[in-house]
Design a protein around this motif. Structure first.
Motif, PDB file in Angstrom:
ATOM      1  N   ASP A  25      -4.436  -2.891  13.748  1.00 27.23           N
ATOM      2  CA  ASP A  25      -5.301  -2.425  12.659  1.00 27.23           C
ATOM      3  C   ASP A  25      -4.470  -1.848  11.522  1.00 27.23           C
ATOM      4  O   ASP A  25      -4.767  -2.088  10.340  1.00 27.23           O
ATOM      5  N   GLY A  26      -3.430  -1.089  11.867  1.00 28.65           N
ATOM      6  CA  GLY A  26      -2.599  -0.478  10.833  1.00 28.65           C
ATOM      7  C   GLY A  26      -1.915  -1.508   9.964  1.00 28.65           C
ATOM      8  O   GLY A  26      -1.856  -1.369   8.731  1.00 28.65           O
ATOM      9  N   THR A  29      -4.459  -3.131   7.697  1.00 33.07           N
ATOM     10  CA  THR A  29      -4.841  -2.168   6.649  1.00 33.07           C
ATOM     11  C   THR A  29      -3.793  -2.138   5.541  1.00 33.07           C
ATOM     12  O   THR A  29      -4.129  -2.068   4.350  1.00 33.07           O
ATOM     13  N   ARG A  30      -2.508  -2.208   5.909  1.00 35.51           N
ATOM     14  CA  ARG A  30      -1.451  -2.250   4.892  1.00 35.51           C
ATOM     15  C   ARG A  30      -1.572  -3.492   4.008  1.00 35.51           C
ATOM     16  O   ARG A  30      -1.402  -3.433   2.793  1.00 35.51           O
ATOM     17  N   PHE A  53      -5.937  -6.574  16.276  1.00 34.58           N
ATOM     18  CA  PHE A  53      -6.692  -5.479  15.681  1.00 34.58           C
ATOM     19  C   PHE A  53      -8.038  -5.316  16.385  1.00 34.58           C
ATOM     20  O   PHE A  53      -8.604  -6.283  16.897  1.00 34.58           O
ATOM     21  N   CYS A  57      -9.513  -1.803  10.776  1.00 32.56           N
ATOM     22  CA  CYS A  57      -9.008  -2.327   9.509  1.00 32.56           C
ATOM     23  C   CYS A  57     -10.071  -3.053   8.692  1.00 32.56           C
ATOM     24  O   CYS A  57      -9.858  -3.337   7.503  1.00 32.56           O
ATOM     25  N   SER A  60     -11.294  -1.553   5.278  1.00 33.86           N
ATOM     26  CA  SER A  60     -10.294  -1.698   4.215  1.00 33.86           C
ATOM     27  C   SER A  60     -10.206  -3.137   3.735  1.00 33.86           C
ATOM     28  O   SER A  60     -10.100  -3.403   2.533  1.00 33.86           O
TER      29      SER A  60
END
Length: 339
Positions: A25-26, A29-30, A53, A57, A60
């Protein structure tokens, strides 16, 4: 992954293919943050399928899919079978329904009903998310009827270019009335010619214990629909661990004889009857083109396969490369015919 995020400030980048990269997810998200800053203005294709994920995310990502920052985005591919929190998918699909989305966006979505609440399912069936053009839906022990009812009740056929419908259940957990109703509604939608986009149907009783009348009746409606409506895009039809009656297979035979299933590449049927199989194989032989694209044929757990040898000799399966007749109850007569 930091090197990737540094490289993403590429205004000329048109394709970003990240399927199967185990992204969290991180990480996604980036990527969404980079998109949201307008640093990928020429991006046309973003493929995020088969990652790891779990849904955090998606909010976003939904906010980043805007014409103001990715005006050229045409293809967004997602597989969300790991998502378990329904609000994540609801938030993402709500963002896709916005007028701020890129005008030519085509979203390809593979998801499980575990990630979809009833309101979202209804919205998909009613076409409230028009940019979702390719949809693969897996229903596991849950009720997909709201999706199908909305599709049937809508003023016009859905906007999907491709639809895959998978219905699996464990008998001790599933409500057979609901299973039967889903099969019935799927048949009704086909008969109403709402599903010209249908590419795959997979129905499976994972334990093979279904005995209920509701399932038998729903299955009958589904097979009847196949016999009266051409489905040129249907490439896979699978009914596994579920008994097929003489009447079911005779309706499937009518479908084959009429050329309604001429695009099939994969056919799986379990627990067949001798009378029904003979009708089906005769239909293959007697039809004008047979099943010309079929490459995978699985006939398991039945009462024998009369007529299969004759059908194979007729060359109406010209592309058949995989034949599975395990536990098919082959008789000496069947074997002589195949020899």
């Amino acid at each position: 992954m930091n090197f990737l995020f540094s490289a993403l400030s590429l205004p000329d980048l048109r394709e970003l293919l990240l399927h199967g990269c185990m992204l969290s997810d991180g990480a996604i998200t980036r990527i969404a943050e980079v998109m949201g800053k307008g640093e990928l203005p020429n991006l046309e294709t973003l493929d995020l399928r088969w990652n790891r994920f779990k849904g955090l995310c998606l909010q976003s990502l939904g906010k980043a899919v805007k014409a103001a920052v990715v005006p050229c985005l045409k293809n967004l591919k997602l597989e969300t079978n790991r998502v378990r929190e329904k609000e994540h998918m609801r938030s993402f699909l709500s963002a896709l329904a916005s007028s701020e989305c890129p005008p030519n966006l085509h979203v390809s979505l593979e998801t499980s009903s575990v990630a979809l609440d009833e309101q979202t399912l209804r919205g998909l069936g009613a076409g409230r998310y028009p940019c979702v053009r390719t949809l693969c839906l897996l229903f596991m022990n849950v009720d997909g009827a709201p999706f199908l009812r909305e599709m049937i009740d809508a003023a016009e056929a859905p906007q999907f270019e491709s639809l895959e419908f998978l219905l699996y259940w464990l008998t001790f957990e599933a409500n057979e009335e609901l299973i039967g109703e889903q099969l019935r509604l799927l048949g009704v939608a086909i008969e109403m010619e709402r599903l010209a986009c249908l590419e795959s149907v997979s129905v499976c009783d994972l334990l093979g214990n279904t005995q209920g009348e509701a399932v038998r009746e729903g299955k009958s409606v589904l097979f009847r629909a196949l016999s009266v409506v051409k489905l040129p895009r249907l490439t896979k039809f699978s009914v596994r661990e579920l008994s097929c009656t003489d009447a079911d297979l005779e309706l499937l035979a009518v479908a084959v004889r009429r050329g309604n299933l001429s695009g099939l590449r994969s056919l799986e049927i379990s627990r067949t009857t001798r009378v029904g199989m003979e009708a089906l194989m005769s239909a293959v032989v007697e039809s004008s083109e047979g099943l010309p694209h079929l490459s995978y044929l699985r006939l398991n757990g039945g009462e024998g396969l009369p007529g299969l040898g004759r059908a194979l000799l007729s060359r109406k399966f010209p592309n058949l490369s995989h034949l599975d007749v395990s536990c098919a109850g082959l008789t000496n007569a069947d074997l002589r015919e195949l020899a």
